[in-house]
Write a protein that holds these residues in place. Structure first.
Motif, short mmCIF file in Angstrom:
data_model
loop_
_atom_site.label_atom_id
_atom_site.label_comp_id
_atom_site.label_asym_id
_atom_site.label_seq_id
_atom_site.Cartn_x
_atom_site.Cartn_y
_atom_site.Cartn_z
N SER A 39 0.86 -1.27 -0.05
CA SER A 39 -0.02 0.00 -0.16
C SER A 39 0.92 1.27 0.10
N ASN A 40 2.00 1.24 0.19
CA ASN A 40 3.12 2.23 -0.05
C ASN A 40 2.74 3.33 1.23
N SER A 41 2.61 2.80 2.50
CA SER A 41 1.99 3.46 3.49
C SER A 41 2.84 4.71 3.75
N GLU A 42 2.60 5.72 4.32
CA GLU A 42 3.21 6.85 4.56
C GLU A 42 2.73 7.25 6.14
N SER A 102 5.16 11.72 18.00
CA SER A 102 4.53 10.43 17.36
C SER A 102 4.32 10.65 15.93
N VAL A 103 3.92 9.29 15.47
CA VAL A 103 3.78 9.62 13.67
C VAL A 103 2.33 8.93 13.66
N LEU A 104 1.60 9.90 12.80
CA LEU A 104 -0.01 9.47 12.30
C LEU A 104 0.05 8.61 11.14
N LEU A 105 -0.69 7.52 11.09
CA LEU A 105 -0.80 6.97 9.86
C LEU A 105 -2.33 6.28 9.74
N SER A 106 -2.61 6.67 8.35
CA SER A 106 -3.87 6.55 7.88
C SER A 106 -3.97 5.38 6.87
N VAL A 107 -4.72 4.21 7.57
CA VAL A 107 -4.71 3.06 6.99
C VAL A 107 -6.32 2.53 6.24
N GLU A 108 -6.07 1.52 5.66
CA GLU A 108 -7.41 0.77 5.33
C GLU A 108 -7.67 -0.22 6.48
N LYS A 141 -11.55 5.49 6.31
CA LYS A 141 -10.02 5.42 6.74
C LYS A 141 -10.21 5.26 8.26
N GLN A 142 -9.00 4.75 8.80
CA GLN A 142 -8.93 4.75 10.24
C GLN A 142 -7.38 5.20 10.40
N TRP A 143 -7.22 5.93 11.54
CA TRP A 143 -6.13 6.39 11.97
C TRP A 143 -5.35 5.80 13.20
N PHE A 144 -3.92 5.60 13.16
CA PHE A 144 -3.30 4.95 14.34
C PHE A 144 -2.16 6.13 14.77
#
Length: 247
Positions: free
Chosen positions: A33-36, A43-49, A72-75
């Protein structure tokens, strides 16, 4: 002390679905998914499926954030978690203001946020590479807590304190007896073993993440001596004059 599994069948579930397998699946999914991740303070915020969110939860990376987005869900990843995914597993890109950051740039940024980051990260990656689940230990007055598998299946086994004996380093915990006494009493009260990870830089700097390969980790467990565990019940000792006394 050994693992304390939560409920019947928890151990079997963990053995059937090892953490190493889950992390491997997460690694593959994030690469595809080439996640960013977005740098945001400490911290680092990550938007994912949905699939990525499931794997992040099962592998215990990050905390779920409550948002109004439906698709989307954020971590929120800690600095150690984010750098592990980025530097060790090579499955996450970290960006700031839409600009991708190199490993060296991320390292310098996180080090500027916490002078102890190089030691905390080395300890975190040391345990993660051994397939321990590593989470914040602030509740127990420690740096981390280590689980044999997912916290839904087993209680944490170790309270982890990261230490360094390098001259001039900021962390001076466990240098006096009262600190050790407090830490071991707390761990005993919550059924955990105190694990101290001594990080040595071996003369290398903290200027680049490449120096991590030269760092070494010494593991020490510290427990309180319980005299009852070394005592025979109803022992009768006969003194030299023939009198008997119960111990």
């Amino acid at each position: 002390m050994g693992p304390r599994w939560k409920g019947k069948g928890s151990k079997a579930k963990a053995l059937a679905d090892p953490m190493s397998k889950i992390v491997l699946q997460l690694h593959s999914c994030l690469i595809q998914s080439n996640s960013e991740g977005l740098l945001c303070g400490c911290s680092v915020l990550l938007s994912v499926e949905a699939q990525q969110a499931d794997l992040l939860s099962r592998s215990c990376f990050g905390e779920t954030m409550v948002t109004v987005e439906k698709d989307k869900q954020w971590f929120e990843l800690s600095m150690e978690e984010a750098f592990y995914l980025c530097y060790a597993l090579k499955c996450l890109k970290i960006v700031e203001d839409q600009c991708p950051k190199s490993d060296d740039q991320i390292w310098q940024y996180m080090k500027s946020r916490s002078a102890l980051f190089p030691y905390l990260y080395k300890a975190y990656s040391h345990l993660r590479m051994k397939n321990w689940v590593v989470m914040s230990g602030i509740t127990y007055g420690a740096d981390f807590v280590a689980y044999r598998h997912h916290p839904e299946l087993v209680h944490s086994e170790y309270a982890v304190i990261v230490s360094s004996e390098e001259e001039g380093d900021a962390d001076k915990r466990l240098r006096v007896w009262s600190d050790i006494h407090c830490a071991t009493r707390l761990c005993g009260g919550v059924a955990k073993t105190l694990l101290v990870l001594d990080i040595s830089r071996n003369g290398h700097s903290v200027d680049s993440p490449s120096c991590l390969e030269s760092y070494t980790v010494k593991e020490r467990t510290i427990t309180r001596w319980n005299p009852e565990q070394c005592r025979e019940d109803h022992t009768i000792v006969e003194s030299e004059n023939g009198a008997k006394a119960g111990i």
